[in-house]
Design a protein around this motif. Structure first.
Motif, PDB file in Angstrom:
ATOM      1  N   SER A 164       0.726  -1.031  -0.349  1.00 37.76           N
ATOM      2  CA  SER A 164      -0.417  -0.100   0.715  1.00 37.76           C
ATOM      3  C   SER A 164       0.594   0.880  -0.056  1.00 37.76           C
ATOM      4  CB  SER A 164      -1.288   0.106   1.340  1.00 37.76           C
ATOM      5  OG  SER A 164      -1.687  -1.141   1.279  1.00 37.76           O
ATOM      6  N   GLY A 165       1.569   1.611   1.130  1.00 36.28           N
ATOM      7  CA  GLY A 165       2.673   2.431   0.902  1.00 36.28           C
ATOM      8  C   GLY A 165       3.814   3.098  -0.105  1.00 36.28           C
ATOM      9  N   ALA A 166       3.975   1.205  -0.854  1.00 42.72           N
ATOM     10  CA  ALA A 166       5.156   1.155  -1.959  1.00 42.72           C
ATOM     11  C   ALA A 166       4.422   1.791  -3.536  1.00 42.72           C
ATOM     12  CB  ALA A 166       5.289   0.444  -2.298  1.00 42.72           C
ATOM     13  N   TYR A 167       3.218   1.171  -3.521  1.00 39.83           N
ATOM     14  CA  TYR A 167       2.381   1.907  -4.269  1.00 39.83           C
ATOM     15  C   TYR A 167       1.735   3.663  -4.231  1.00 39.83           C
ATOM     16  CZ  TYR A 167       2.828  -2.067  -6.823  1.00 39.83           C
ATOM     17  OH  TYR A 167       3.408  -2.915  -8.603  1.00 39.83           O
ATOM     18  N   PHE A 168       1.217   3.750  -3.283  1.00 39.14           N
ATOM     19  CA  PHE A 168       0.936   5.614  -2.910  1.00 39.14           C
ATOM     20  C   PHE A 168       2.182   6.200  -3.381  1.00 39.14           C
ATOM     21  CE2 PHE A 168       0.853   9.363  -0.124  1.00 39.14           C
ATOM     22  CZ  PHE A 168       0.160   9.751  -0.583  1.00 39.14           C
ATOM     23  N   PHE A 191       2.152  17.045 -14.266  1.00 44.44           N
ATOM     24  CA  PHE A 191       2.796  17.341 -12.854  1.00 44.44           C
ATOM     25  C   PHE A 191       1.207  17.396 -12.757  1.00 44.44           C
ATOM     26  CE2 PHE A 191       7.202  17.780 -13.286  1.00 44.44           C
ATOM     27  CZ  PHE A 191       7.484  17.196 -12.321  1.00 44.44           C
ATOM     28  N   ASP A 192       0.690  18.362 -13.984  1.00 44.81           N
ATOM     29  CA  ASP A 192      -1.345  17.790 -13.926  1.00 44.81           C
ATOM     30  C   ASP A 192      -1.850  16.380 -13.582  1.00 44.81           C
ATOM     31  OD1 ASP A 192      -1.298  20.647 -14.659  1.00 44.81           O
ATOM     32  OD2 ASP A 192      -1.549  20.474 -16.937  1.00 44.81           O
ATOM     33  N   HIS A 193      -1.362  15.742 -14.528  1.00 45.25           N
ATOM     34  CA  HIS A 193      -2.008  14.249 -14.134  1.00 45.25           C
ATOM     35  C   HIS A 193      -1.467  14.016 -12.138  1.00 45.25           C
ATOM     36  CE1 HIS A 193      -2.381   9.981 -13.972  1.00 45.25           C
ATOM     37  NE2 HIS A 193      -0.503   9.794 -13.806  1.00 45.25           N
ATOM     38  N   ILE A 194       0.030  13.767 -11.630  1.00 45.08           N
ATOM     39  CA  ILE A 194      -0.476  14.066 -10.284  1.00 45.08           C
ATOM     40  C   ILE A 194      -1.286  14.754  -9.514  1.00 45.08           C
ATOM     41  CG2 ILE A 194       2.318  14.001  -8.866  1.00 45.08           C
ATOM     42  CD1 ILE A 194       4.047  13.782 -10.790  1.00 45.08           C
ATOM     43  N   ARG A 195      -1.365  16.198  -9.439  1.00 44.20           N
ATOM     44  CA  ARG A 195      -2.088  16.624  -8.671  1.00 44.20           C
ATOM     45  C   ARG A 195      -2.852  16.186  -8.636  1.00 44.20           C
ATOM     46  NH1 ARG A 195       1.215  20.884 -10.755  1.00 44.20           N
ATOM     47  NH2 ARG A 195       0.649  21.626 -12.477  1.00 44.20           N
ATOM     48  N   HIS A 196      -3.969  15.642 -10.299  1.00 40.00           N
ATOM     49  CA  HIS A 196      -5.399  15.338 -10.369  1.00 40.00           C
ATOM     50  C   HIS A 196      -5.225  13.742  -9.872  1.00 40.00           C
ATOM     51  CE1 HIS A 196      -8.854  15.310 -11.544  1.00 40.00           C
ATOM     52  NE2 HIS A 196      -9.254  14.436 -12.551  1.00 40.00           N
ATOM     53  N   MET A 197      -4.337  12.687  -9.452  1.00 39.86           N
ATOM     54  CA  MET A 197      -4.477  11.818  -8.403  1.00 39.86           C
ATOM     55  C   MET A 197      -5.011  12.258  -6.860  1.00 39.86           C
ATOM     56  SD  MET A 197      -2.507   9.107 -10.523  1.00 39.86           S
ATOM     57  CE  MET A 197      -0.650  10.241  -9.973  1.00 39.86           C
ATOM     58  N   LEU A 198      -4.344  13.170  -6.621  1.00 39.64           N
ATOM     59  CA  LEU A 198      -4.819  13.463  -5.343  1.00 39.64           C
ATOM     60  C   LEU A 198      -6.036  12.661  -4.906  1.00 39.64           C
ATOM     61  CD1 LEU A 198      -2.459  16.563  -5.132  1.00 39.64           C
ATOM     62  CD2 LEU A 198      -2.053  14.749  -4.010  1.00 39.64           C
ATOM     63  N   TRP A 199      -7.057  13.322  -5.485  1.00 40.86           N
ATOM     64  CA  TRP A 199      -7.996  13.033  -5.544  1.00 40.86           C
ATOM     65  C   TRP A 199      -8.466  11.849  -4.832  1.00 40.86           C
ATOM     66  CZ3 TRP A 199     -11.257  17.409  -4.445  1.00 40.86           C
ATOM     67  CH2 TRP A 199     -11.048  18.463  -5.254  1.00 40.86           C
ATOM     68  N   THR A 200      -7.850  10.903  -5.754  1.00 39.91           N
ATOM     69  CA  THR A 200      -8.623   9.632  -5.203  1.00 39.91           C
ATOM     70  C   THR A 200      -7.401   8.765  -4.437  1.00 39.91           C
ATOM     71  OG1 THR A 200      -7.281   9.233  -7.464  1.00 39.91           O
ATOM     72  CG2 THR A 200      -9.742   8.440  -7.590  1.00 39.91           C
ATOM     73  N   THR A 201      -6.388   8.797  -4.105  1.00 35.29           N
ATOM     74  CA  THR A 201      -5.489   8.699  -4.051  1.00 35.29           C
ATOM     75  C   THR A 201      -4.609   9.030  -2.063  1.00 35.29           C
ATOM     76  OG1 THR A 201      -2.994  10.453  -4.840  1.00 35.29           O
ATOM     77  CG2 THR A 201      -3.550   8.616  -6.066  1.00 35.29           C
ATOM     78  N   LEU A 202      -5.559   9.897  -2.301  1.00 35.71           N
ATOM     79  CA  LEU A 202      -5.264  11.039  -0.755  1.00 35.71           C
ATOM     80  C   LEU A 202      -6.314   9.953   0.214  1.00 35.71           C
ATOM     81  CD1 LEU A 202      -4.604  14.338  -0.587  1.00 35.71           C
ATOM     82  CD2 LEU A 202      -2.513  11.979   0.091  1.00 35.71           C
TER      83      LEU A 202
END
Length: 490
Positions: A164-168, A191-202
């Motif tokens: 879980s931690g490694a893939y996050f 970086f837009d892609h990474i920012r948009h992923m915060l909605w599901t990953t966090l």
């Protein structure tokens, strides 16, 4: 003159899939957690033959099918080299005292009450820094599994926390291969892609940490048992903080973007040098009685054995011997066997057009934004199961579904995020996928055992689907002016 191929029918496309699912079901029923030690490989190999035979009726020659198999397997050569080198690294890191030192100091720092949550958090931080879930599992993961054993905690939950931690961290790192691939396959800014992923990953990771915190057990090893373990380690190895330097070197090399395979080999050989310098008695013991050999050749023999056959502990302490007897290139050969068979099956499906046909069928059921995202998620999971490789599961749906998202007025960022939420994360939950096979071999826990506890990997696809139906955290195509202009052009 090349014979024209006939169109694929649903029966032809589904026959090898149904055959594989049936055999894998029988495999798990008959062999349980040991199904990946030969039974699954037979199922995959026979399903590959069925796919090739079915395709012959459409005019696909055996030569073409074989090319697909070979090309599919070739995609796994790089992961296979990494896997074999990790086996070498585990062997020398135990022999030189790096893993014992990680366990020795780790049981002093980590409290069993918060061990699972702390393991996930530590792995997440390191993975963000270096961008590799595989490296985190193959380095920190090994030590954390040993510490969990020292605390008498669940290996399956520990492996789930590590993954879980490694893939996050891997998902949110700009240095990650899959993060860059998802952005490239959909044509969005990294970086837009990474920012948009915060909605599901966090939210997914916070939920996972909360569950790991609740699962933290105070029923683990007592202080006296931990002290006894430390004493046993100190009796067998010369323990010191300097023995953590191979781990520091490994993380530094990866952080500096040194390629994974040579970085792991260099770290394994560094462990070999440390073994000769700081644990010469252990090296000689591993080499066995060799009266005709000089001291130098005895040391060389011991190192060589650790590289290809791993370390064998003969301390007399049953728990310690079970904890430290592992590693070596040979320990990874079963996983290599599994990867070759799985990628061969995925390769023949792609070359014969069966995989593309199945992906096309999936689009027919799309009626709304929610169903589009749901279809994307299950397509990626299905591709992970059939093609056995997360890169294919990211790239193929990324190419196929881009127009579908555009037609519904959605930015490609929504697609890139969904690819990561599903393709990247579920790859570690499938025993014959390259990622699942690697994690199982490296952490020493069957995929079917740790999968229920890889909470982050399980939550992300579900949250992605929920967002789709709620129309929440979705960016319209107008978010990116260039993308909007491309969509408006004929």
């Amino acid at each position: 003159m090349r014979k024209e191929k006939l169109p694929i029918t649903a029966v032809q496309a589904l026959t090898p899939i149904a055959f594989l699912v049936t055999l894998l079901g029988c495999s798990v029923y008959l062999f349980g957690a040991d199904s990946s030690y030969g039974a699954n490989q037979i199922a995959l190999l026979l399903a590959t033959c069925v796919a090739a035979l079915v395709s012959r009726s459409r005019g696909v020659s055996w030569r073409e099918a074989q090319e697909g198999i070979v090309n599919g397997i070739s995609m796994g050569l790089s992961p296979t080299l990494i896997l074999l080198s990790v086996g070498m690294l585990i062997g020398t890191w135990i022999l030189c005292g790096t893993v014992p030192a990680m366990i020795y100091y780790g049981v002093q720092i980590l409290d069993p009450d918060i061990f699972y949550a702390a393991s996930a958090a530590i792995c997440a931080i390191v993975a963000i820094s270096i961008g590799s879930s595989w490296t985190v599992a193959g380095t920190l993961g090994i030590g954390l599994m040993g510490i969990a054993g020292s605390f008498d905690l669940s290996p399956a939950i520990t492996a789930g926390a590590i993954i879980s931690g490694a893939y996050f961290g891997d998902k949110l790192s700009p240095m990650s291969d899959t993060t860059n691939l998802a952005a490239a396959a959909t044509g969005v800014d990294l970086f837009d892609h990474i920012r948009h992923m915060l909605w599901t990953t966090l939210p997914s990771f916070v939920l996972a940490l909360a569950i790991f915190a609740v699962l933290g057990s105070s029923e683990g090893a007592t202080p006296r048992e931990i002290a006894n373990l430390q004493a046993a380690l100190a009796a067998e190895f010369t323990i010191g903080l300097h023995l953590l330097l191979p781990l520091v070197l490994m993380l530094l090399l990866v952080f500096k973007r040194f390629p994974a395979f040579p970085a792991i080999v260099v770290s394994a050989l560094t462990g070999a040098v440390f073994a000769v310098l700081f644990q010469p008695d252990q090296v000689a013991g591993l080499a066995g009685s060799s009266p005709d050999l000089s001291y130098m050749f005895v040391q060389l023999k011991g190192i060589w054995i650790a590289l290809f056959d791993g370390f064998t502990s003969n301390s007399g302490n049953e728990f310690l011997d079970a904890l430290l007897s592992k590693g070596g290139m040979s320990s990874m050969l079963n996983t290599v066997w599994l990867i070759i068979c799985a990628l061969g099956f995925g390769g023949v499906l792609e070359r014969t057009g069966i995989l593309g046909y199945l992906l096309g069928l999936a689009l027919r059921s799309v009626k709304s934004v929610g169903s589009l995202i749901t279809t994307t998620v299950f397509t990626c999971i299905g591709t992970n199961i059939l093609a056995a490789d997360q890169f294919i599961a990211v790239a193929l749906p990324g190419r196929m579904y881009r127009n579908a998202y555009r037609e519904r007025g959605l930015s490609a960022l929504n697609l890139s995020r969904t690819l990561e939420d599903s393709a990247t994360l579920t790859s570690a939950l499938i025993p014959w996928n390259t990622c699942g096979a690697y994690m199982s071999a490296t952490l020493g826990v069957a995929t079917i055992s740790y999968a229920p506890y890889a909470f982050f990997n399980l939550f992300c696809p579900v949250i992605a689907i929920i967002y789709g139906y709620l129309q929440f955290a979705l960016k319209p195509i107008s978010f990116d002016p260039a993308e909007a202009a491309e969509a408006a052009s004929p």
